[in-house]
Design a protein around this motif. Structure first.
Motif, short mmCIF file in Angstrom:
data_model
loop_
_atom_site.label_atom_id
_atom_site.label_comp_id
_atom_site.label_asym_id
_atom_site.label_seq_id
_atom_site.Cartn_x
_atom_site.Cartn_y
_atom_site.Cartn_z
N ILE A 414 6.30 -2.33 1.78
CA ILE A 414 5.18 -1.73 2.50
C ILE A 414 4.70 -2.77 3.51
CG2 ILE A 414 2.82 -0.89 2.35
CD1 ILE A 414 3.40 0.28 -0.33
N GLN A 415 4.72 -2.41 4.79
CA GLN A 415 4.32 -3.33 5.85
C GLN A 415 3.26 -2.63 6.71
OE1 GLN A 415 7.68 -5.12 7.89
NE2 GLN A 415 8.98 -4.87 6.09
N LEU A 416 2.01 -2.98 6.45
CA LEU A 416 0.88 -2.32 7.12
C LEU A 416 0.01 -3.30 7.89
CD1 LEU A 416 -0.26 0.06 4.21
CD2 LEU A 416 1.38 0.53 6.03
N PHE A 417 0.49 -4.51 8.14
CA PHE A 417 -0.36 -5.52 8.76
C PHE A 417 -0.74 -5.12 10.19
CE2 PHE A 417 4.07 -6.90 9.19
CZ PHE A 417 4.19 -7.18 10.55
N SER A 418 -1.86 -5.70 10.63
CA SER A 418 -2.38 -5.48 11.99
C SER A 418 -2.74 -4.01 12.22
CB SER A 418 -1.37 -5.97 13.05
OG SER A 418 -1.15 -7.35 12.92
N ASN A 419 -3.61 -3.48 11.38
CA ASN A 419 -4.19 -2.15 11.54
C ASN A 419 -5.68 -2.24 11.20
OD1 ASN A 419 -2.25 0.24 12.16
ND2 ASN A 419 -1.06 -1.05 10.76
N ASN A 420 -6.27 -1.09 10.89
CA ASN A 420 -7.68 -1.05 10.52
C ASN A 420 -7.87 -0.44 9.13
OD1 ASN A 420 -8.59 -2.05 13.10
ND2 ASN A 420 -8.14 -0.01 13.95
N PHE A 421 -6.90 -0.60 8.26
CA PHE A 421 -6.99 -0.05 6.91
C PHE A 421 -8.14 -0.73 6.14
CE2 PHE A 421 -2.41 0.79 7.75
CZ PHE A 421 -2.43 2.16 7.56
N SER A 422 -8.66 -0.01 5.16
CA SER A 422 -9.75 -0.54 4.35
C SER A 422 -9.62 0.00 2.93
CB SER A 422 -11.10 -0.13 4.95
OG SER A 422 -11.21 1.29 5.01
N GLY A 423 -10.56 -0.40 2.08
CA GLY A 423 -10.54 0.06 0.70
C GLY A 423 -9.63 -0.79 -0.17
N GLU A 424 -9.50 -0.39 -1.42
CA GLU A 424 -8.68 -1.13 -2.36
C GLU A 424 -7.24 -0.60 -2.37
OE1 GLU A 424 -10.29 -1.55 -6.23
OE2 GLU A 424 -12.28 -2.20 -5.53
N ILE A 425 -6.33 -1.47 -2.74
CA ILE A 425 -4.92 -1.10 -2.82
C ILE A 425 -4.70 -0.32 -4.13
CG2 ILE A 425 -2.55 -1.96 -2.86
CD1 ILE A 425 -4.04 -2.50 -0.28
N PRO A 426 -4.07 0.85 -4.08
CA PRO A 426 -3.79 1.58 -5.32
C PRO A 426 -3.05 0.70 -6.32
CG PRO A 426 -3.30 2.95 -3.42
CD PRO A 426 -3.60 1.59 -2.88
N ALA A 427 -3.46 0.77 -7.57
CA ALA A 427 -2.92 -0.13 -8.59
C ALA A 427 -1.40 -0.08 -8.67
CB ALA A 427 -3.54 0.22 -9.96
N GLY A 428 -0.82 1.10 -8.54
CA GLY A 428 0.63 1.22 -8.68
C GLY A 428 1.41 0.54 -7.58
N VAL A 429 0.78 0.32 -6.42
CA VAL A 429 1.48 -0.34 -5.32
C VAL A 429 1.85 -1.77 -5.71
CG1 VAL A 429 1.18 -1.27 -2.98
CG2 VAL A 429 0.52 1.09 -3.49
N TRP A 430 0.91 -2.46 -6.39
CA TRP A 430 1.18 -3.85 -6.78
C TRP A 430 2.38 -3.95 -7.71
CZ3 TRP A 430 -1.60 -7.01 -3.90
CH2 TRP A 430 -2.91 -6.70 -3.53
N THR A 431 2.59 -2.94 -8.53
CA THR A 431 3.57 -3.05 -9.61
C THR A 431 4.76 -2.10 -9.46
OG1 THR A 431 2.27 -1.49 -10.93
CG2 THR A 431 1.85 -3.83 -11.26
N ALA A 432 4.92 -1.48 -8.27
CA ALA A 432 6.04 -0.56 -8.08
C ALA A 432 7.34 -1.25 -8.47
CB ALA A 432 6.09 -0.09 -6.62
N THR A 433 8.17 -0.55 -9.21
CA THR A 433 9.32 -1.15 -9.87
C THR A 433 10.21 -1.95 -8.93
OG1 THR A 433 9.32 0.69 -11.42
CG2 THR A 433 11.32 -0.65 -11.31
N ASN A 434 10.47 -1.43 -7.73
CA ASN A 434 11.44 -2.05 -6.83
C ASN A 434 10.80 -2.81 -5.66
OD1 ASN A 434 14.00 -1.00 -8.02
ND2 ASN A 434 13.04 0.97 -7.55
N MET A 435 9.49 -2.96 -5.69
CA MET A 435 8.80 -3.58 -4.55
C MET A 435 9.26 -5.02 -4.35
SD MET A 435 6.59 -2.74 -2.20
CE MET A 435 5.56 -1.43 -2.88
N THR A 436 9.62 -5.33 -3.11
CA THR A 436 10.09 -6.67 -2.75
C THR A 436 9.19 -7.34 -1.73
OG1 THR A 436 12.36 -5.92 -3.13
CG2 THR A 436 12.08 -7.99 -1.96
N TYR A 437 8.75 -6.60 -0.71
CA TYR A 437 7.89 -7.15 0.33
C TYR A 437 6.61 -6.31 0.43
CZ TYR A 437 12.34 -9.21 1.70
OH TYR A 437 13.53 -9.87 1.69
N LEU A 438 5.46 -6.96 0.33
CA LEU A 438 4.17 -6.29 0.48
C LEU A 438 3.38 -7.09 1.52
CD1 LEU A 438 2.45 -3.97 -0.52
CD2 LEU A 438 1.62 -5.43 -2.38
#
Length: 1013
Positions: A414-438
């Motif tokens: 997940i590559q979302l840098f340089s935007n105007n996003f806000s709020g908390e990151i959904p818990a499952g994003v941190w621990t997604a089974t195959n996540m390599t780059y956040l």
């Protein structure tokens, strides 16, 4: 026959007897024996390849698996592909009078086009691809008049494609891809009215336009001319190819508009026009409803995305990246039922993304980065459950991250840098089974850091957000993290000791937060750390001396904190490119290594520091010492006399006691060591053990220290690697020792470092190698660019010229090719890098450091690794998210070394988000001249083509898809073609660029590059 017997011929009984006579079968048997003799003779003339040893005189030829026969028992086909044939094709093959099928691909057949085949009068199918044929295709090739299929691809044919090839009127498939044609291709090909497939890609033809006459090929289903040096416009006549299914004209210099009529071809399924200079708008009327893949990326197209694309119900790939498109994405794109890949990055698109994107199809790739999109990310991107990446950086997107992404276990990035996003990151994003780059930097995200991360997450970038709270103790479970960047947030508390045990951490950036307390002093596993930034916090206490023992630390910033005490003496071991300890409360002497102008700004605003070198703007340490309070001279004299007396008495008493004890102890200690030799030795373990002193230390790393030991008075040396860990062997170090002994103890090769012997005891292991006078390639390439205070030897101040670099590349490739292809069981090195390529006195390359190497069970079989290992900047992208690996990870790492040789850059010298490989692909993707990427210190006109070829080879070796990378055997062959031949001459740069594998360097989308960053 006498008249007496004639009446019997009229009787039915005799007729039946005559019918059953074995005469006809004897004739067939004789033909079979003749053809078997021909085939055995053919086998002999082909050099008796071991792969066809089953051919023998005791069995019928038609039973051999490489032979097919007709109904009458005669040989009609030979399947001799991939049989390690190295001889020219003999005339004997055409003694098989009914031969219609001949396949000899994937061999090593030399020479010119085999005219002996002209005598194969019934030949219809001919495949000679992937061989070493040279020279032109003969003008009289039309003597093979019965051909319906011919494949001459991936050879070294040169010159023009003769127009006489158009006389093969029965031809249905013509494959001439990936050769060294440097002339023209004839418009007469248009006369092949039965042609169904035409492949001419990856050839360096003279700049040519697509003949208008090609529009006459009414049966043509495939036209493939990628990288064929095409210029001019796409002729409108191609719209007459009513049977056309695949049109691939990618990576040329085509210009002008895309003909509107192309999108009206009813059978068109695959359209690839990427990486050209096409301009104008994409045709708005799209009637080719069978389209499955459309790639128009890397052009100069403008206007909007056609609304009609929403009608393409079979569309799986839509790639429009790197153009000048504007406007919004048509909402109908979100309704496409088969869409898997959507790439529109680097355009001027705006507005909201279709909110139902991903709801109606199993979306796999989604890249909309570097546009002007606003609003929120579509909520249902992962509705199909197979989404691999969400890449949307550098837009104006806002709102929270869709909660559904927290349930998307297929995500790799997940590559979302340089935007105007806000709020908390959904818990499952941190621990997604195959996540390599956040990568979430430069937004307004808030909340705390999780205790648990995805098991394989290697890159976590959170800088410039509003994350708060402490780093949780659960950070110890982030074991595969390589980059952790949380600069400029609201994080607080102490930096937990658990963060120091992360074994692969390379970059730790926590500057601009609210951390307090002392730094952990027990640094256990930071042996891979290259960058540490903790500036602009409230850290206090002394700087841990253990930081000075980090072998690869190049960037250290501890400025603007409250550190006190002296700078640790261990910092003398550091070799930083950047050091900043300013604005603290440090005192005492600046270490000698940093007492020079290179670090003029490294110690500012530390009022109690002093320096020896008056160049630095600090008080002189000797002057401060003189000004300090002095003891009375009588007292000093008395102390001196007593000290000397006590010392002398102690030495005399101790000398006799200790000498006898040491002699006995030395014998006991020597008996505890076991020596296992792999070569003839002219030294003993006693010679080695006696020389393991700090004076002989020449290097250290995560697994031990390396010493240079003299073994005789003639000045001969060996290198000794000591694997030792606090008197007790660590399990991982034991494995590394075993790996090196297992591998280097059994293989012999001129380009692999020679293991002389191993010496072991319960607590320590010694590996004794031949000594490499010129140390590592890494020091030659990058040593001069680092600080003069790093202690680089004077020899490394010389620039390594290009011919020497080229020979080093060939030598290292020979070693790796031997490991992959010539060992009884293939060996993966897993840590190929310039610091593991050693150079002898003549600068010849040796592959070294096999502590991470593994032996595969079977050639070509993937192997399961328990954990990721290797060096950041050299690791293949697939190695970050799977432990199923094969030889292609070494090919990737060697590709990075090739890029280092060609560019002079370090492996991590991309920008803040990229490595050298990513940077090189970006230069290629942006169409930058390769000459601008080459090392300016050695770039000379006479070497330019050769350096360009090595740069291109580095690109294809670092391709994100392992299947696209060549084997090391192929890499070596390409490099060898650039070395002097038997006549002492070299291939020209143009010839090198046209060798088969270099033709496969294809464009790769920037999103793929970023997902493998």
């Amino acid at each position: 026959m006498s008249k007496l017997h004639l009446p019997f011929l009229r009787t039915p009984l005799l007729l039946c007897v005559l019918v059953l006579l074995p005469l006809p079968f004897k004739v067939i048997s004789q033909d079979a024996n003749t053809e078997r003799t021909i085939l055995l003779d053919l086998k002999k003339q082909l050099g008796n390849p071991p792969s066809i040893q089953s051919w023998n005189s005791s069995s019928l030829a038609c039973t051999w698996k490489e032979v097919t026969c007709g109904d009458d028992g005669s040989v009609t086909g030979l399947h001799l592909g991939d049989k390690d044939i190295t001889e020219t094709i003999p005339p004997t093959v055409c003694d098989l009078k009914n031969l219609t099928f001949l396949n000899m691909n994937f061999n090593y057949i030399p020479g010119g086009f085999p005219k002996v085949l002209y005598n194969c009068t019934k030949l219809q199918y001919l495949d000679l691809s992937q061989n070493y044929f040279v020279g032109p295709i003969p003008d009289d090739i039309d003597k093979l008049s019965g051909l319906r299929y011919i494949d001459l691809g991936a050879n070294n044919f040169t010159g023009n494609i003769p127009p006489q090839i158009a006389n093969l009127t029965g031809l249905r498939k013509l494959f001439l891809y990936q050769n060294q044609f440097n002339g023209t291709f004839p418009k007469e090909i248009s006369k092949l009215s039965n042609l169904v497939e035409l492949e001419l890609p990856f050839n360096n033809f003279l700049p040519s336009s697509i003949p208008v006459e090609f529009g006459q090929l009414k049966k043509l289903r495939l036209l493939w001319m990628t990288r064929a040096n095409l210029i001019g416009e796409i002729p409108e006549s191609l719209a007459s190819l009513s049977s056309l299914e695949t049109l691939d004209l990618a990576e040329n210099d085509l210009e002008g508009k895309i003909p509107d009529e192309l999108f009206t071809l009813k059978n068109l399924t695959y359209l690839y026009l990427f990486h050209n200079n096409l301009s104008g708008e994409i045709p708005q009327r799209v009637e080719s409803l069978n389209l499955v893949e459309v790639d128009l990326g890397m052009n100069q197209l403008n206007g909007s995305i056609p609304e009609d694309f929403g009608k393409l119900k079979k569309l799986q790939l839509l790639s429009l990246f790197d153009n000048h498109l504007s406007g919004e994405v048509p909402p109908s794109i979100g309704l496409l039922p088969a869409l898997k890949t959507f790439k529109v990055f680097r355009n001027n698109l705006s507005g909201a993304l279709p909110p139902i994107m991903g709801l109606h199809s199993k979306l796999e790739e989604f890249d909309v980065s570097t546009n002007q999109f606003s609003g929120q990310l579509p909520e249902k991107l992962c509705a199909g459950g197979v989404l691999l990446g969400v890449v949307a950086f550098e837009n104006n997107l806002s709102g929270p991250v869709p909660r559904s992404l927290g349930n998307c276990n297929s995500l790799h990035t997940i590559q979302l840098f340089s935007n105007n996003f806000s709020g908390e990151i959904p818990a499952g994003v941190w621990t997604a089974t195959n996540m390599t780059y956040l990568m979430l930097s430069d937004n307004s995200f808030s909340g705390g850091l999780p205790s648990k991360l995805a098991w394989n997450l290697s890159r976590l970038e959170l800088s410039n957000n509003k994350f708060s709270g402490p780093i949780p103790p659960g950070v110890s479970s982030w074991v595969n993290l390589v980059v952790f960047n949380a600069s400029n947030n609201l994080l607080s508390g102490e930096i937990p000791v658990e963060i120091t045990i992360l074994p692969h951490l390379s970059n730790l950036l926590l500057d601009g937060n609210q951390f307090s307390g002392q730094l952990p002093s027990k640094i256990i596993s930071w042996k891979s750390l290259t960058s540490l930034s903790l500036s602009r916090n409230a850290l206090s206490g002394q700087i841990p001396k253990e930081i000075g023992s980090l072998p690869d630390l190049r960037y250290l910033d501890l400025s603007r904190n409250h550190f006190s005490g002296e700078i640790p003496l261990e910092f003398d071991q550091l070799k930083p490119v950047f050091l900043n300890l300013s604005s603290n409360h440090l005192s005492g002497k600046i270490p000698d290594q940093f007492d020079n102008l290179a670090y003029d700004y490294s110690f500012l605003n530390n009022s109690n520091l002093c320096a020896v070198n008056p160049v630095l703007n600090f008080p002189n340490c000797y002057a401060k010492l003189r000004d300090s309070k002095k003891l009375p001279s009588k007292t000093l004299a008395l102390i001196l006399v007593l000290t000397v007396t006590i010392f002398l008495v102690t030495m005399i008493v101790t000398l006799f006691v200790v000498r006898d004890y040491q002699r006995k102890k030395a014998k006991r200690d020597l008996a505890a060591w076991k020596l296992t030799s792999f070569q003839r030795l002219n030294f003993t373990e006693a010679n080695i053990l006696a020389s393991l002193t700090e004076n002989n230390l020449i290097g250290s790393g995560g697994s031990g220290k390396v010493y240079r030991v003299a073994i005789n008075r003639a000045g001969d040396y060996v290198a000794v690697k000591r694997i030792w860990n606090n008197e007790k062997m660590d399990h991982n170090l034991e494995k590394e020792f075993s790996a090196e002994v297992q591998i280097l103890g059994t293989i012999r090769h001129a380009n692999i470092v020679k293991l002389m012997c191993c010496i072991s005891s319960e607590s320590s292991k010694l590996l004794v190698y031949e000594f490499m006078e010129n140390q590592s390639l890494d020091r030659w390439l990058h040593g001069r660019k680092r600080s003069p205070s790093m202690g680089i030897s004077a020899v490394h101040n010389s620039v390594l010229d290009w011919p020497t670099r080229f020979q080093i590349a060939i030598g290292a490739a020979r070693g790796l090719s031997y490991m992959h292809h010539d060992c009884h069981t293939p060996i993966i090195h897993r840590d190929v890098k310039s610091s593991n390529i050693l150079l002898d006195s003549e600068l010849r390359a040796r592959i070294a450091d096999f502590g991470l190497a593994r032996i595969l069970a079977k050639q070509g079989e993937a192997h399961t690794m328990s954990a990721v290992a290797g060096s950041f900047g050299y690791m293949a992208p697939e190695y970050a998210y799977t432990t199923r690996v094969n030889e292609k990870i070494d090919v990737y790492s060697f590709g990075v070394v090739l890029l280092e040789l060609a560019t002079g850059r370090e492996p991590n010298s991309g920008d803040e988000h990229t490595s050298l490989a990513d940077w090189a692909w970006q230069q290629f993707g942006h169409g930058k001249p390769i000459a601008d990427c080459l090392d300016p210190e050695i770039k000379e006109p006479c070497f330019l083509q050769e350096m360009t070829t090595v740069f291109n080879l580095g690109l294809i070796c670092t391709h994100p898809l392992p299947s696209t990378r060549p084997s090391m055997k192929d890499v070596l062959e390409i490099l060898r073609r650039g070395s002097p031949d038997s006549n002492g001459e070299k291939k020209t740069g143009a010839e090198l660029d046209a060798v088969p594998l270099l033709g496969t360097v294809t464009s790769i989308s920037a999103t793929t590059q970023r997902e493998t960053a």
